[in-house]
Design a protein around this motif. Structure first.
Motif, short mmCIF file in Angstrom:
data_model
loop_
_atom_site.label_atom_id
_atom_site.label_comp_id
_atom_site.label_asym_id
_atom_site.label_seq_id
_atom_site.Cartn_x
_atom_site.Cartn_y
_atom_site.Cartn_z
N GLU A 49 -32.17 5.46 -15.68
CA GLU A 49 -31.24 5.53 -14.55
C GLU A 49 -30.92 4.16 -13.93
OE1 GLU A 49 -29.70 8.36 -13.91
OE2 GLU A 49 -30.88 9.23 -15.54
N MET A 50 -31.85 3.26 -13.95
CA MET A 50 -31.67 1.93 -13.36
C MET A 50 -32.22 0.87 -14.31
SD MET A 50 -33.00 2.95 -9.61
CE MET A 50 -31.84 2.64 -8.31
N PRO A 51 -31.56 0.67 -15.44
CA PRO A 51 -32.12 -0.22 -16.46
C PRO A 51 -32.28 -1.67 -16.03
CG PRO A 51 -29.91 0.47 -17.06
CD PRO A 51 -30.30 1.27 -15.87
N ARG A 52 -31.42 -2.16 -15.14
CA ARG A 52 -31.56 -3.56 -14.71
C ARG A 52 -32.81 -3.75 -13.84
NH1 ARG A 52 -26.00 -6.66 -14.25
NH2 ARG A 52 -24.97 -5.64 -15.99
N ILE A 53 -33.10 -2.80 -12.99
CA ILE A 53 -34.32 -2.88 -12.18
C ILE A 53 -35.54 -2.74 -13.08
CG2 ILE A 53 -35.65 -1.78 -10.34
CD1 ILE A 53 -32.97 -1.11 -9.01
N ALA A 54 -35.46 -1.84 -14.05
CA ALA A 54 -36.55 -1.70 -15.02
C ALA A 54 -36.76 -3.01 -15.77
CB ALA A 54 -36.26 -0.55 -15.99
N ALA A 55 -35.65 -3.63 -16.17
CA ALA A 55 -35.75 -4.91 -16.89
C ALA A 55 -36.43 -5.96 -16.03
CB ALA A 55 -34.36 -5.38 -17.32
N LEU A 56 -36.08 -6.00 -14.75
CA LEU A 56 -36.72 -6.96 -13.83
C LEU A 56 -38.22 -6.70 -13.72
CD1 LEU A 56 -36.52 -9.25 -11.72
CD2 LEU A 56 -36.07 -7.47 -10.02
N LEU A 57 -38.61 -5.45 -13.59
CA LEU A 57 -40.04 -5.13 -13.50
C LEU A 57 -40.76 -5.48 -14.80
CD1 LEU A 57 -39.90 -1.74 -11.58
CD2 LEU A 57 -40.54 -3.98 -10.69
N PHE A 58 -40.15 -5.15 -15.94
CA PHE A 58 -40.76 -5.52 -17.22
C PHE A 58 -40.91 -7.04 -17.33
CE2 PHE A 58 -39.02 -1.40 -19.13
CZ PHE A 58 -40.26 -0.80 -19.21
N PHE A 59 -39.89 -7.77 -16.86
CA PHE A 59 -39.93 -9.23 -16.91
C PHE A 59 -41.05 -9.78 -16.02
CE2 PHE A 59 -38.41 -13.41 -15.37
CZ PHE A 59 -38.41 -14.08 -16.57
N LEU A 60 -41.21 -9.22 -14.83
CA LEU A 60 -42.29 -9.67 -13.93
C LEU A 60 -43.67 -9.43 -14.56
CD1 LEU A 60 -40.94 -8.46 -10.47
CD2 LEU A 60 -41.10 -10.82 -11.31
N VAL A 61 -43.82 -8.29 -15.20
CA VAL A 61 -45.09 -8.00 -15.87
C VAL A 61 -45.30 -8.97 -17.03
CG1 VAL A 61 -46.36 -6.27 -17.21
CG2 VAL A 61 -45.16 -5.59 -15.13
#
Length: 172
Positions: free
Chosen positions: A68-80
């Motif tokens: 539903e929110m792939p850009r926010i997911a991408a940001l969280l994956f990037f932070l991890v």
């Protein structure tokens, strides 16, 4: 919703899930060594756990947001991914100190509880075992727990970086 039209989202979800599974397995193993095996962690060991404690809930949220929110997911994956890249560096520092490639921190010793009465002080001092950062408490295949943490952190870094890229590519 995951469909055959968005294979990147499914791939991001799978990579994130694998990273979550690996992170949970590593931290549970570390806690088992501590609480069941009696291996007290040194301060550097405890610092290396922070990435896992932060990553597990972040990965869970990122996986929930992939569709539903792939850009926010991408940001969280990037932070991890960044957290585990840093954690790998900390593990290299710790393993290097264990191998005597460089000195560990001067203050590296686990805090021990002090006896509550003066009569127990002497017996407490005799039973106290200082856990040092520059001595490997356990090794397997020539690597200490810090060395194995470097490998696990780099694998989780690669998985979460892949998930971030795949998730970001679907957010267009």
């Amino acid at each position: 919703m995951l469909t055959s039209e968005t294979p990147e989202r499914g791939a991001a979800y799978r990579a994130g899930g694998l990273a979550l599974f690996l992170a949970a397995g590593v931290i549970l193993t570390a806690l088992a060594f501590e609480h069941l095996g009696g291996y007290a962690p040194c301060p550097l060991c405890l610092m290396q756990r922070y990435a896992y404690y932060a990553a597990i809930p972040l990965l869970f949220v990122a996986m929930a947001l992939v569709s539903e929110m792939p850009r926010i997911a991408a940001l969280l994956f990037f932070l991890v991914a960044l957290a585990f890249l840093g954690n790998a560096g900390l593990g290299v520092y710790h393993a290097g100190a264990e191998w005597k490639f460089w000195p560990g921190p001067d203050t590296c010793g686990a805090a021990q509880a002090l006896p509550t009465s003066a009569s127990d002080l002497l017996s407490g001092l005799q039973q106290t075992r200082v856990v040092r950062c520059d001595e490997a408490a356990w090794t397997f295949a020539g690597l200490s727990m810090a060395g194995w943490n470097v490998i696990a952190s780099l694998v989780i870094f690669a998985l979460t970086a892949k998930a971030a890229i795949q998730s970001a590519s679907t957010g267009d």
